[in-house]
Every structure is written in structure tokens, then in C-alpha cells.
Design a protein around this motif. Structure first.
Motif, PDB file in Angstrom:
ATOM      1  N   ALA A  37      71.249  28.054  81.569  1.00  0.00           N
ATOM      2  CA  ALA A  37      72.081  28.970  80.783  1.00  0.00           C
ATOM      3  C   ALA A  37      72.901  28.209  79.754  1.00  0.00           C
ATOM      4  CB  ALA A  37      72.997  29.777  81.706  1.00  0.00           C
ATOM      5  N   ARG A  38      73.480  27.075  80.168  1.00  0.00           N
ATOM      6  CA  ARG A  38      74.267  26.271  79.229  1.00  0.00           C
ATOM      7  C   ARG A  38      73.406  25.823  78.055  1.00  0.00           C
ATOM      8  NH1 ARG A  38      74.437  21.423  77.588  1.00  0.00           N
ATOM      9  NH2 ARG A  38      72.963  20.687  79.145  1.00  0.00           N
ATOM     10  N   GLU A  39      72.189  25.365  78.336  1.00  0.00           N
ATOM     11  CA  GLU A  39      71.322  24.860  77.273  1.00  0.00           C
ATOM     12  C   GLU A  39      70.913  25.965  76.299  1.00  0.00           C
ATOM     13  OE1 GLU A  39      68.207  22.904  79.399  1.00  0.00           O
ATOM     14  OE2 GLU A  39      69.535  21.316  80.128  1.00  0.00           O
ATOM     15  N   ILE A  40      70.728  27.173  76.810  1.00  0.00           N
ATOM     16  CA  ILE A  40      70.394  28.296  75.934  1.00  0.00           C
ATOM     17  C   ILE A  40      71.619  28.712  75.124  1.00  0.00           C
ATOM     18  CG2 ILE A  40      69.678  30.714  75.864  1.00  0.00           C
ATOM     19  CD1 ILE A  40      68.022  30.128  78.429  1.00  0.00           C
ATOM     20  N   ILE A  41      72.755  28.820  75.783  1.00  0.00           N
ATOM     21  CA  ILE A  41      73.985  29.252  75.119  1.00  0.00           C
ATOM     22  C   ILE A  41      74.393  28.272  74.019  1.00  0.00           C
ATOM     23  CG2 ILE A  41      76.476  29.521  75.479  1.00  0.00           C
ATOM     24  CD1 ILE A  41      75.667  30.699  78.287  1.00  0.00           C
ATOM     25  N   GLN A  88      66.577  36.075  83.248  1.00  0.00           N
ATOM     26  CA  GLN A  88      66.011  37.296  82.653  1.00  0.00           C
ATOM     27  C   GLN A  88      66.991  38.459  82.809  1.00  0.00           C
ATOM     28  OE1 GLN A  88      62.660  39.058  84.710  1.00  0.00           O
ATOM     29  NE2 GLN A  88      61.785  39.824  82.807  1.00  0.00           N
ATOM     30  N   ARG A  89      67.571  38.603  83.985  1.00  0.00           N
ATOM     31  CA  ARG A  89      68.509  39.700  84.210  1.00  0.00           C
ATOM     32  C   ARG A  89      69.796  39.520  83.398  1.00  0.00           C
ATOM     33  NH1 ARG A  89      66.049  39.008  89.205  1.00  0.00           N
ATOM     34  NH2 ARG A  89      67.662  37.635  90.044  1.00  0.00           N
ATOM     35  N   GLU A  90      70.133  38.268  83.071  1.00  0.00           N
ATOM     36  CA  GLU A  90      71.320  37.998  82.262  1.00  0.00           C
ATOM     37  C   GLU A  90      71.044  38.123  80.764  1.00  0.00           C
ATOM     38  OE1 GLU A  90      74.508  37.308  83.131  1.00  0.00           O
ATOM     39  OE2 GLU A  90      73.976  37.754  85.207  1.00  0.00           O
ATOM     40  N   GLY A  91      69.795  38.421  80.402  1.00  0.00           N
ATOM     41  CA  GLY A  91      69.469  38.636  79.003  1.00  0.00           C
ATOM     42  C   GLY A  91      69.211  37.379  78.195  1.00  0.00           C
ATOM     43  N   LEU A  92      68.963  36.243  78.864  1.00  0.00           N
ATOM     44  CA  LEU A  92      68.721  34.991  78.150  1.00  0.00           C
ATOM     45  C   LEU A  92      67.245  34.615  78.080  1.00  0.00           C
ATOM     46  CD1 LEU A  92      71.643  32.748  79.488  1.00  0.00           C
ATOM     47  CD2 LEU A  92      71.511  33.962  77.304  1.00  0.00           C
ATOM     48  N   VAL A  93      66.439  35.130  79.005  1.00  0.00           N
ATOM     49  CA  VAL A  93      65.024  34.768  79.094  1.00  0.00           C
ATOM     50  C   VAL A  93      64.204  36.049  79.176  1.00  0.00           C
ATOM     51  CG1 VAL A  93      63.286  33.743  80.636  1.00  0.00           C
ATOM     52  CG2 VAL A  93      65.405  32.511  80.147  1.00  0.00           C
ATOM     53  N   GLY A 102      76.123  40.512  80.669  1.00  0.00           N
ATOM     54  CA  GLY A 102      75.311  39.311  80.865  1.00  0.00           C
ATOM     55  C   GLY A 102      75.703  38.148  79.975  1.00  0.00           C
ATOM     56  N   LEU A 103      75.027  37.025  80.207  1.00  0.00           N
ATOM     57  CA  LEU A 103      75.332  35.805  79.469  1.00  0.00           C
ATOM     58  C   LEU A 103      74.795  35.810  78.047  1.00  0.00           C
ATOM     59  CD1 LEU A 103      74.795  33.070  82.219  1.00  0.00           C
ATOM     60  CD2 LEU A 103      76.940  34.047  81.416  1.00  0.00           C
ATOM     61  N   ARG A 104      74.017  36.828  77.686  1.00  0.00           N
ATOM     62  CA  ARG A 104      73.536  36.910  76.298  1.00  0.00           C
ATOM     63  C   ARG A 104      74.724  36.943  75.336  1.00  0.00           C
ATOM     64  NH1 ARG A 104      70.628  42.480  77.018  1.00  0.00           N
ATOM     65  NH2 ARG A 104      71.062  42.011  79.187  1.00  0.00           N
ATOM     66  N   ILE A 105      75.855  37.502  75.796  1.00  0.00           N
ATOM     67  CA  ILE A 105      77.054  37.559  74.962  1.00  0.00           C
ATOM     68  C   ILE A 105      77.576  36.152  74.694  1.00  0.00           C
ATOM     69  CG2 ILE A 105      79.476  38.223  74.967  1.00  0.00           C
ATOM     70  CD1 ILE A 105      77.637  40.478  74.232  1.00  0.00           C
ATOM     71  N   TYR A 106      77.526  35.280  75.703  1.00  0.00           N
ATOM     72  CA  TYR A 106      77.991  33.903  75.519  1.00  0.00           C
ATOM     73  C   TYR A 106      77.158  33.204  74.451  1.00  0.00           C
ATOM     74  CZ  TYR A 106      80.960  33.914  79.726  1.00  0.00           C
ATOM     75  OH  TYR A 106      81.939  34.153  80.656  1.00  0.00           O
ATOM     76  N   ARG A 107      75.863  33.454  74.467  1.00  0.00           N
ATOM     77  CA  ARG A 107      74.990  32.834  73.473  1.00  0.00           C
ATOM     78  C   ARG A 107      75.400  33.245  72.059  1.00  0.00           C
ATOM     79  NH1 ARG A 107      68.658  34.359  72.680  1.00  0.00           N
ATOM     80  NH2 ARG A 107      68.076  32.723  71.232  1.00  0.00           N
ATOM     81  N   LEU A 108      75.688  34.520  71.880  1.00  0.00           N
ATOM     82  CA  LEU A 108      76.093  35.014  70.571  1.00  0.00           C
ATOM     83  C   LEU A 108      77.449  34.451  70.165  1.00  0.00           C
ATOM     84  CD1 LEU A 108      75.019  38.726  71.090  1.00  0.00           C
ATOM     85  CD2 LEU A 108      73.924  37.080  69.548  1.00  0.00           C
ATOM     86  N   ARG A 109      78.379  34.421  71.108  1.00  0.00           N
ATOM     87  CA  ARG A 109      79.715  33.906  70.794  1.00  0.00           C
ATOM     88  C   ARG A 109      79.671  32.431  70.438  1.00  0.00           C
ATOM     89  NH1 ARG A 109      83.156  35.644  75.883  1.00  0.00           N
ATOM     90  NH2 ARG A 109      84.714  34.309  74.897  1.00  0.00           N
TER      91      ARG A 109
END
Length: 258
Positions: free
Chosen positions: A40-44, A78-83, A178-185
Motif C-alpha cells: 500500500a505504501r509503495e502504491i500510495i 483490491q478491497r481498499e481500491g488500490l489493486v 479505502g486507501l485509494r484516497i491516500y494515493r490521491l492525497r
């Protein structure tokens, strides 16, 4: 012997804490939690960009485990919206659509405005004071030009804000995005000029809390969200452009080993 891939840094507390609140990880062991947090960190942070393939075999070698825990970790992501995981295709980092991002930011603006109004009206003085520490870290990171440290300080600011909010249900609603928001932020705050503007507005927000000005706190919150979305829209191609299909985690490992 094959050269071992350098170990990934430990996932920051903000990501680990967000996952701790997520129902996606319920019932999973420590290994799956660690893999999930590190990926998750690497994607974000953009190390694994849109379209990057994530193969179970390569990740199993990297983390020294079988494919089963890897598949579990990818399922959480996947459930967190990153994959995204589709039949007969390798898992890969999600390529977001701009309409989806606009929808997410509209939801965030509404939820955080709800938090802002409740904190301004009903949070205790000593609770509002808890925001001083993450605000100080925001300013330190801004002064250093460290977008990554600034992002994680905003994560902590928002978690404290949700914790002191008298409405105890809104934090769970935010976590459900989900963590998809962290990626955007994280991406938005890496853009030119964003740290100065964002830090100034966070300062205004805390001032509004201390003044018990609900209308101002809500307005500043919505302004924070609209400015962040505008910056993402302006630089959208940098985030959304998928990588060539041949790019995988093994390619990323070779880059890190150079």
C-alpha cells in the motif's frame, strides 16, 4: 545466487493505522498485514504506478512466503481500491478514472465538512489542542519542502480530527472509502505549490475551531478539498497514465537495485 531485492521501508504509521481500522484485514495474520501495508505504501507514494503488474510468484520471493498469503494481501488491496484483479489477467495497480476521483472528493468534502462543523461547535478545548502537534509537523514539512512527510502529517491531522469529532460514526464512513484516497492525497500534495496553500488552509481551519466558528470551519474544509481536486485535475495525466503491460514488480526491483 540471485541478488536479493532491498527490503522495503516499514509502512508509515498512518497507513498501518488506516488498515487497522479496515474490515478488509479482519482475520488475517501478521504476514499478510505487513505485506499489505508495504505494498500500500509503495502504491500510495507512487513507487508502483498505475498499471504496474503485481505477480504472486515475484511477491512471494520478495517476502519469502508462498503465494497464498500474497493472494490474500492482494485481495485486501483490491478491497481498499488500490489493486484490480480480473479473470485471466495479472493483478495490477488500479488506473483511476477522473469521474471516480471527482465523486470521491465530493464525498470527502461532505464528510469532512460534517466533522468540521461538529468539532467547531462541540469538541472540548483540550481536544482541539491535540491538533497542534500534527499542525506543527505540517509546517515543518512545508518549510523543508518534504511532500511525503507533509502528506503523512495530514493523515495524522485528519485521524486526530475524526477522533475528537463528537459524531462518532463519521470516521468509519471516511475509512470505508479505502486507501485509494491516500494515493490521491499523496499525489496531489506532491504537485508544485500545493504545500504552501494546503498548510495555510490547515492553519485557518484550526483557527476556526478555536474561534468556534462552524461556518468558517466548514468553508475552509470545503476549500481544502476543492483546491486539492483542482490540482489533481490539472495534472491528471501524470497519475492516470498506465504503464506498458510489460512493466511488473520485477522491473521495479531491478530499478531499485541499480
Amino acid at each position: 545466487m540471485h541478488a536479493q531485492e532491498p527490503a522495503s521501508p516499514a509502512a508509515p504509521a498512518g497507513i498501518t493505522e488506516a488498515l487497522a481500522h479496515s474490515p478488509s484485514l479482519a482475520g488475517h495474520g501478521e504476514l499478510v498485514r505487513r505485506m499489505t501495508a508495504e505494498l500500500a505504501r509503495e502504491i500510495i507514494e507512487g513507487e508502483l504506478p498505475s498499471g504496474c503488474q503485481l505477480t504472486s510468484a515475484e511477491l512471494g520471493r520478495r517476502f519469502g512466503t508462498s503465494r497464498t498469503p500474497v493472494r490474500e494481501a492482494l485481495g485486501v488491496l483490491q478491497r481498499e481500491g488500490l489493486v484490480e484483479i480480473e479473470p485471466r489477467r495479472r493483478p495490477r495497480v488500479v488506473t483511476l478514472s477522473l469521474p471516480e476521483v471527482r465523486d470521491l472528493y465530493e464525498i470527502r468534502a461532505g464528510l469532512y465538512a460534517l466533522i468540521a462543523g461538529a468539532v467547531a461547535e462541540r469538541a472540548a478545548d483540550d481536544e482541539i489542542q491535540q491538533l497542534d502537534e500534527p499542525l506543527a509537523r505540517l509546517r515543518t514539512a512545508r518549510d523543508a519542502g518534504d511532500a511525503q512527510a507533509y502528506f503523512y502529517a495530514t493523515v495524522d491531522f485528519r485521524r486526530v480530527e475524526a477522533a475528537i469529532c463528537p459524531n462518532r460514526r463519521v470516521g468509519a464512513l471516511i475509512d470505508s472509502l479505502g486507501l485509494r484516497i491516500y494515493r490521491l492525497r499523496s499525489f496531489g500534495l506532491s504537485l508544485p505549490g500545493r504545500l504552501e496553500v494546503s498548510c495555510r488552509d490547515y492553519g485557518y481551519l484550526v483557527d476556526a475551531y478555536r474561534a468556534r466558528d462552524r461556518a468558517l470551519a466548514e468553508a475552509v474544509t470545503r476549500s481544502l478539498m476543492s483546491k486539492a481536486l483542482a490540482a489533481i485535475e490539472k495534472h491528471w495525466s501524470r497519475l492516470a497514465e498506465p504503464l506498458p503491460a510489460a512493466r511488473t514488480t520485477s522491473a521495479r526491483a531491478r530499478q531499485h537495485s541499480r
